[in-house]
Enzyme design. Structure first.
Site, PDB file in Angstrom:
ATOM      1  NE  ARG A  41      55.952  27.217 -35.156  1.00 45.52           N
ATOM      2  CZ  ARG A  41      55.459  28.355 -34.688  1.00 45.52           C
ATOM      3  NH1 ARG A  41      55.583  29.468 -35.414  1.00 45.52           N
ATOM      4  NH2 ARG A  41      54.839  28.408 -33.521  1.00 45.52           N
ATOM      5  CE  LYS A 131      70.614  17.415 -34.098  1.00 40.66           C
ATOM      6  NZ  LYS A 131      70.437  18.485 -35.099  1.00 40.66           N
ATOM      7  CD  GLU A 174      74.558  17.601 -36.420  1.00 38.07           C
ATOM      8  OE1 GLU A 174      74.591  18.365 -37.413  1.00 38.07           O
ATOM      9  OE2 GLU A 174      73.521  17.395 -35.759  1.00 38.07           O
ATOM     10  CE  LYS A 217      72.485  15.579 -39.288  1.00 35.89           C
ATOM     11  NZ  LYS A 217      71.125  16.095 -39.013  1.00 35.89           N
TER      12      LYS A 217
END
Length: 746
Positions: A41, A131, A174, A217
């Site tokens: 990862r 975000k 978002e 977004k």
């Protein structure tokens, strides 16, 4: 914060969304054969963040919290790597979603607890924006998000934005309106998006969020999952209208997410948005995750030797979207059609098949027109292909190069073909030239496609009847609408002595043969036995085509020809040979029985429960259900018993043997993508069928469900009931349920 927001919204740049959780990242790694562990990862993030020159196209990077604190293999913090490229590090702030009580499975985003403290820590670590994602679902046509879900998520977004700004982070808001099942169009998505965004910005204002220090977004306005795809122009029209109606001009940037779109669609739609609204008050740009990562990840596949190649793919995808943000994208796309750059690897099973195919001597195109648009090749000129062509917008050439290849330069309205065979209608009344349907949307080649090479992405086509006049046509997207061929079921003599019935030429030949039979029968030297044979007309197959041909033939003979050949009428016989116990056996039984009664009154003979064993000159040898064999003489015999795979469809089956297991059709998914083709080939019409789940694997479970009284037996009523219930999961059972229900109601 205003400067940070303005920097991230820089024209020609966008956001790399790499904030997937460890679980989501793990699934994507495993999908390309990479083990899911902390090191893989980390390596995957390093590959993306260290791509040389990434800052030319990317201005911000959303990170998962683990990687805000992580470093390269050489010990350089990821935050510093990004800053060196001029990329602002950001952080995913929410902690996921939970079901919202009092709703039908709708969700509310969590994570407000201790958010202020976390923001301080993230800022200290180097993050400069955050975000927060809220998901509002369109469950189906007319089933948008509830007021409860909208208000709860709007409140969460506003409160998060307020906390983020209080701690020096630019909040990305978002509110994602996600698509659900149904065939609703972009208009409905636009309606619900407007409703959601208006509530979000009302609450942002109520919470005193500074709008020129946030970024949005949102989703693009796309149709429902069961609807035909919208064109980039349609997406742009409704998306920009939605933004202009709801988003204040103070917001520096609108960074669209790529959900529901392929990599190429994401770029084309972004280009269309900036073409449609070149003077927008905000930067219309991207915050893409899968649209930048999918092909990059496939290219890397966890192998060090692919590291540089994968970074080049990422840069090329970022560059394409950078150009689209400026309204300057011209293609070709690094991953046309979506995620298919590594098609050779995905299609390695086809290599052995293709290696056995002899190289065809072909001519290269004299002059291939240069174009940066994706190349779409459509094979066939039947119902499926021509319906698609008609549905394409007139300006489709702005986005795609369309080429139609078919040996038949006309579209045939097949339901009226029997009328052409008997002279009721003329050929021109049931055909339409392909070039007229196609118009200026693309190019047409009158040719037969002889082979498909999915590795090189090209087809070989030859002028009909001339195997020496062949050429290659490259494609990015291949759409097969080649239909089917006549199925002889291996019966000897069919091809030599029967009339087929699929084309205008077939209808003309039958019409000519019927006329010839009557004229020969009328000659003075024709014996009675010869006359009876000439005036015997046999139709093999009692399906819709056979029934229509028999009916039209009867009307022509006994209504038109009777006036000219009255002395021959007593010897005329029309017979339909059918394997089942009724005609039109695939329809409701009452329809078949009604048709049989009509035929009996008209004098058309039905030879039921009988199969054709062979066909010879003037004779059909048949076998009834008792095993008795007898001959039926004929002057003309029409073969309309069924269809089989075209040679091209059969070739696809050989190319993808593991996925293509259907005996008569090319298997596709619900979106008509050919299984095994890695989404590079589509198929529809008679050539294809959608893969259906197998009910046989649950036979015991279905039997127990049907056996309501527990006697170990299932009667017809119980069977109809279980078939109807199971048809929700296995749609093909609905036809059997309807048949039994009709039978039980008598």
């Amino acid at each position: 914060m205003r400067a940070t927001a303005a920097h991230i919204a820089t024209r020609g740049k966008g956001i790399l969304a790499s904030d997937e959780s460890n679980a989501t990242t793990g699934k994507r790694l495993e999908s390309v054969g990479v083990e899911n562990n902390a090191e893989t990862r980390r390596a995957w993030r390093e590959l993306m963040y260290t791509a040389p020159g990434l800052g030319q196209y990317i201005s911000g990077c959303i990170m998962f919290e683990d990687f805000l604190y992580s470093s390269t293999a050489a010990g350089v913090p990821f935050v510093d790597v990004l800053r060196k490229e001029g990329i602002v590090p950001g952080i995913k702030a929410d902690t996921g979603m939970q079901t919202l009580p009092g709703t039908d499975g709708e969700t509310a985003t969590q994570g407000l607890d201790n958010l202020g403290t976390k923001c301080k820590e993230w800022y200290k670590q180097g993050a400069r924006f955050a975000k927060w994602r809220a998901v509002l679902r369109i469950a189906g046509p007319g089933q948008g998000p509830s007021t409860t879900a909208i208000m709860e998520n709007a409140h969460g977004l506003a409160r998060y934005a307020q906390i983020a700004q209080e701690n020096g982070l630019v909040p990305i808001v978002e509110p994602e309106v996600t698509l659900g099942p149904g065939s609703y169009g972009v208009e409905e998505t636009a309606y619900w998006s407007e409703r959601v965004y208006s509530h979000v910005f009302r609450l942002l204002n109520e919470y005193n969020v500074v709008l020129d220090a946030i970024l949005l977004k949102p989703n693009m306005c796309l149709p429902g999952l069961d609807a035909p795809p919208a064109t980039p122009a349609e997406v742009a029209k409704y998306t920009t209208r939605t933004m202009l109606r709801t988003i204040p001009a103070a917001v520096p940037g609108i960074h669209f997410l790529s959900g529901g779109m392929s990599e190429e669609e994401s770029t084309l739609n972004l280009q269309a948005l900036n073409e449609a609204c070149p003077n927008a008050p905000w930067s219309l740009t991207f915050s893409y995750g899968r649209a930048l990562q999918a092909t990059t990840l496939k290219t890397w596949a966890g192998k060090q030797e692919n590291w540089e190649a994968a970074q080049k793919v990422l840069l090329s995808l970022a560059a394409a979207n950078s150009q689209a943000q400026l309204g300057q994208y011209k293609g070709p796309h690094p991953s046309p059609g979506g995620g298919r750059i590594l098609q050779a690897g995905a299609l390695q099973g086809a290599t052995a098949v293709l290696s056995d195919v002899p190289e065809v001597s072909v001519k290269e195109p004299v002059a291939a027109a240069a174009s940066n648009r994706p190349r779409v090749v459509i094979l066939g000129s039947g119902w499926a292909s021509m319906s698609m062509i008609k549905a394409l917008p007139e300006n489709i050439r702005k986005y795609y190069d369309i080429t139609v290849i078919s040996p038949r330069n006309y579209f045939l309205y097949t339901p009226l073909l029997p009328a052409v065979a008997v002279g009721t209608m003329e050929e021109g009344s049931v055909t339409e030239p392909v070039r007229r349907i196609l118009g200026t949307k693309g190019s047409y080649y009158e040719a037969s496609c002889s082979s498909i090479d999915p590795l090189r992405k090209e087809v070989v086509a030859c002028f009909p009847g001339d195997a020496e006049d062949c050429f290659k046509v490259p494609y990015d997207i291949l759409i097969m609408g080649v239909g089917s061929v006549n199925n002889t079921f291996g019966v000897p003599g069919v091809r030599e002595h029967c009339q087929f019935f699929k084309t205008i030429e077939d209808a003309s030949r039958l019409r000519k043969r019927i006329s010839e039979c009557f004229e020969r029968a009328a000659l003075p030297n024709t014996t009675e036995e010869e006359r009876q044979e000439l005036l015997s007309f046999v139709i093999c197959g009692g399906g819709p085509t056979g029934v229509e041909v028999a009916a039209e033939m009867h009307d022509m003979i006994f209504e038109d020809l009777a006036a000219h050949y009255p002395q021959l009428m007593p010897d005329v016989r029309i017979r339909v040979v059918e394997l089942m116990d009724t005609v039109l056996s695939t329809f409701d039984r009452q329809i078949g029985e009604f048709t049989a009664q009509q035929f009996q009154r008209s004098g058309i003979e039905l030879v039921l429960n009988t199969r054709v064993a062979s066909v010879s000159e003037g004779r059909v040898s048949v076998v009834d259900k008792c095993g008795n064999v007898f001959d039926i003489p004929f002057g003309a015999c029409v073969w309309s018993t069924g269809i089989a795979m075209s040679p091209l469809a059969q070739q696809l089956k050989e190319l993808f043997p593991e996925e293509q297991t259907h005996a008569r059709s090319v298997l596709t998914d619900d979106f008509m993508r050919v299984l095994g083709s890695n989404n590079s080939i589509w198929a529809f019409g008679d050539a294809a069928t959608i893969a259906q789940p197998h009910a046989a694997s649950r036979a015991d479970e279905l039997f127990e469900y049907a056996d309501m009284n527990g006697d170990g037996k299932v009667d017809l009523v119980e069977l109809a009931r279980v078939l109807r219930a199971a048809s929700k999961r296995y749609p093909h059972l609905a036809e059997h349920a309807a048949h039994l229900e009709a039978k039980n109601s008598r």
